[in-house]
Design a protein around this motif. Structure first.
Motif, PDB file in Angstrom:
ATOM      1  N   HIS A   9       0.826  -1.210   0.000  1.00  0.00           N
ATOM      2  CA  HIS A   9       0.000   0.000   0.000  1.00  0.00           C
ATOM      3  C   HIS A   9       0.857   1.257   0.000  1.00  0.00           C
ATOM      4  CE1 HIS A   9       0.629  -0.464   4.360  1.00  0.00           C
ATOM      5  NE2 HIS A   9       0.380   0.841   4.451  1.00  0.00           N
ATOM      6  N   MET A  10       2.044   1.263   0.564  1.00  0.00           N
ATOM      7  CA  MET A  10       2.926   2.422   0.533  1.00  0.00           C
ATOM      8  C   MET A  10       3.485   2.649  -0.871  1.00  0.00           C
ATOM      9  SD  MET A  10       2.752   3.955   3.315  1.00  0.00           S
ATOM     10  CE  MET A  10       4.049   5.138   3.123  1.00  0.00           C
ATOM     11  N   LYS A  11       3.771   1.558  -1.570  1.00  0.00           N
ATOM     12  CA  LYS A  11       4.229   1.697  -2.958  1.00  0.00           C
ATOM     13  C   LYS A  11       3.121   2.315  -3.809  1.00  0.00           C
ATOM     14  CE  LYS A  11       7.510  -2.106  -2.993  1.00  0.00           C
ATOM     15  NZ  LYS A  11       7.831  -3.421  -3.546  1.00  0.00           N
ATOM     16  N   THR A  12       1.904   1.905  -3.548  1.00  0.00           N
ATOM     17  CA  THR A  12       0.764   2.454  -4.284  1.00  0.00           C
ATOM     18  C   THR A  12       0.593   3.938  -3.983  1.00  0.00           C
ATOM     19  OG1 THR A  12      -0.340   0.308  -4.208  1.00  0.00           O
ATOM     20  CG2 THR A  12      -1.716   2.221  -4.707  1.00  0.00           C
ATOM     21  N   VAL A  13       0.711   4.316  -2.714  1.00  0.00           N
ATOM     22  CA  VAL A  13       0.586   5.723  -2.330  1.00  0.00           C
ATOM     23  C   VAL A  13       1.658   6.553  -3.022  1.00  0.00           C
ATOM     24  CG1 VAL A  13       0.828   7.344  -0.405  1.00  0.00           C
ATOM     25  CG2 VAL A  13      -0.580   5.293  -0.132  1.00  0.00           C
ATOM     26  N   TRP A  14       2.904   6.091  -2.996  1.00  0.00           N
ATOM     27  CA  TRP A  14       3.989   6.838  -3.636  1.00  0.00           C
ATOM     28  C   TRP A  14       3.802   6.908  -5.155  1.00  0.00           C
ATOM     29  CZ3 TRP A  14       6.585  10.229  -1.214  1.00  0.00           C
ATOM     30  CH2 TRP A  14       6.873  10.074   0.135  1.00  0.00           C
ATOM     31  N   SER A  15       3.328   5.841  -5.742  1.00  0.00           N
ATOM     32  CA  SER A  15       3.072   5.847  -7.191  1.00  0.00           C
ATOM     33  C   SER A  15       1.977   6.848  -7.542  1.00  0.00           C
ATOM     34  CB  SER A  15       2.655   4.455  -7.673  1.00  0.00           C
ATOM     35  OG  SER A  15       3.710   3.555  -7.504  1.00  0.00           O
ATOM     36  N   LEU A  17       1.047   9.451  -5.770  1.00  0.00           N
ATOM     37  CA  LEU A  17       1.580  10.785  -5.516  1.00  0.00           C
ATOM     38  C   LEU A  17       2.442  11.249  -6.685  1.00  0.00           C
ATOM     39  CD1 LEU A  17       1.781  13.151  -3.561  1.00  0.00           C
ATOM     40  CD2 LEU A  17       3.764  12.034  -2.543  1.00  0.00           C
ATOM     41  N   GLY A  18       3.254  10.356  -7.218  1.00  0.00           N
ATOM     42  CA  GLY A  18       4.078  10.675  -8.386  1.00  0.00           C
ATOM     43  C   GLY A  18       3.227  11.037  -9.595  1.00  0.00           C
ATOM     44  N   VAL A  19       2.138  10.294  -9.791  1.00  0.00           N
ATOM     45  CA  VAL A  19       1.231  10.593 -10.909  1.00  0.00           C
ATOM     46  C   VAL A  19       0.601  11.970 -10.732  1.00  0.00           C
ATOM     47  CG1 VAL A  19      -0.963   9.919 -11.982  1.00  0.00           C
ATOM     48  CG2 VAL A  19       0.762   8.184 -11.492  1.00  0.00           C
ATOM     49  N   VAL A  20       0.167  12.293  -9.516  1.00  0.00           N
ATOM     50  CA  VAL A  20      -0.456  13.591  -9.241  1.00  0.00           C
ATOM     51  C   VAL A  20       0.541  14.724  -9.498  1.00  0.00           C
ATOM     52  CG1 VAL A  20      -1.380  15.059  -7.398  1.00  0.00           C
ATOM     53  CG2 VAL A  20      -2.182  12.707  -7.638  1.00  0.00           C
ATOM     54  N   VAL A  21       1.766  14.579  -9.022  1.00  0.00           N
ATOM     55  CA  VAL A  21       2.789  15.608  -9.246  1.00  0.00           C
ATOM     56  C   VAL A  21       3.069  15.757 -10.737  1.00  0.00           C
ATOM     57  CG1 VAL A  21       5.227  16.183  -8.888  1.00  0.00           C
ATOM     58  CG2 VAL A  21       3.820  15.406  -6.967  1.00  0.00           C
TER      59      VAL A  21
END
Length: 195
Positions: A9-15, A17-21
């Motif tokens: 789930h942390m990998k998903t959150v970071w992914s 977040l990267g897409v949003v940025v």
């Protein structure tokens, strides 16, 4: 100390977040990139900006027509002072538009522009134009605004635009300062927020 693998789930959150940025950066860059693209290619009838007059004049005539419009929020009368001119391709021309502020307040406006047919935009070079800066008119003020331009001789040999001998230069003036009622409302909101 060893690094533990991150939970899924942390990998998903970071992914995400990267897409949003990334999407935010792309949205921020879209307007300047589109503006640059239109200026470079003449896309959508966007004209070009020239530093000086053309050095080459071709013995072929092009007719340029002039059009003027105003945004509905702008209480100006805006018109070309001539409806058309005929000139040789590469010949530098000077024409004037006229604007009058019909309101009882100073108004600042900016002109957007294009040419038709769109394919001619890449070859329509402006040397000087009122559209390069904002224009402010006082209540009742009338102003004559010059445009210096030429049709680039390279149009003659162009595969897509070589047939063009009739071009319409169109401007639309838009209000760039908020109307007085909006200014008063904003001032009122600011006063309420400070109390």
């Amino acid at each position: 100390m060893t690094d533990r693998p991150q939970p899924n789930h942390m990998k998903t959150v970071w992914s995400l977040l990267g897409v949003v940025v990334f999407m935010g950066a792309m949205a921020w860059a879209a307007v300047p990139f589109y503006d640059w693209f239109c200026r470079v290619t003449g896309y959508g009838g966007t004209t070009q900006r020239a530093d000086s007059a053309s050095e080459t004049v071709v013995d072929q005539v092009v007719r340029v027509r002039f059009d003027a419009n105003t945004d509905r929020n702008l209480d100006w009368t805006f018109r070309p002072m001539q409806t058309r001119i005929d000139l040789n391709i590469g010949e530098t021309a000077l024409v004037f538009y006229e604007a009058t502020n019909n309101s009882d307040e100073p108004i600042t406006g900016t002109a957007s522009f294009n040419v038709a047919p769109e394919v001619a935009g890449y070859f329509f070079d402006k040397v000087e134009c009122f559209c390069f800066t904002e224009q402010t008119l006082q209540p009742g003020e009338r102003m004559e605004m010059p445009v210096t331009f030429y049709v680039n001789p390279d149009i003659v040999g162009d595969r897509d635009a070589g047939w063009v001998r009739d071009i319409t230069l169109s401007y639309t003036f838009h209000r760039t300062d908020p109307p007085r009622a909006t200014q008063a409302a904003l001032a009122g909101d600011a006063a309420v927020n400070t109390n």
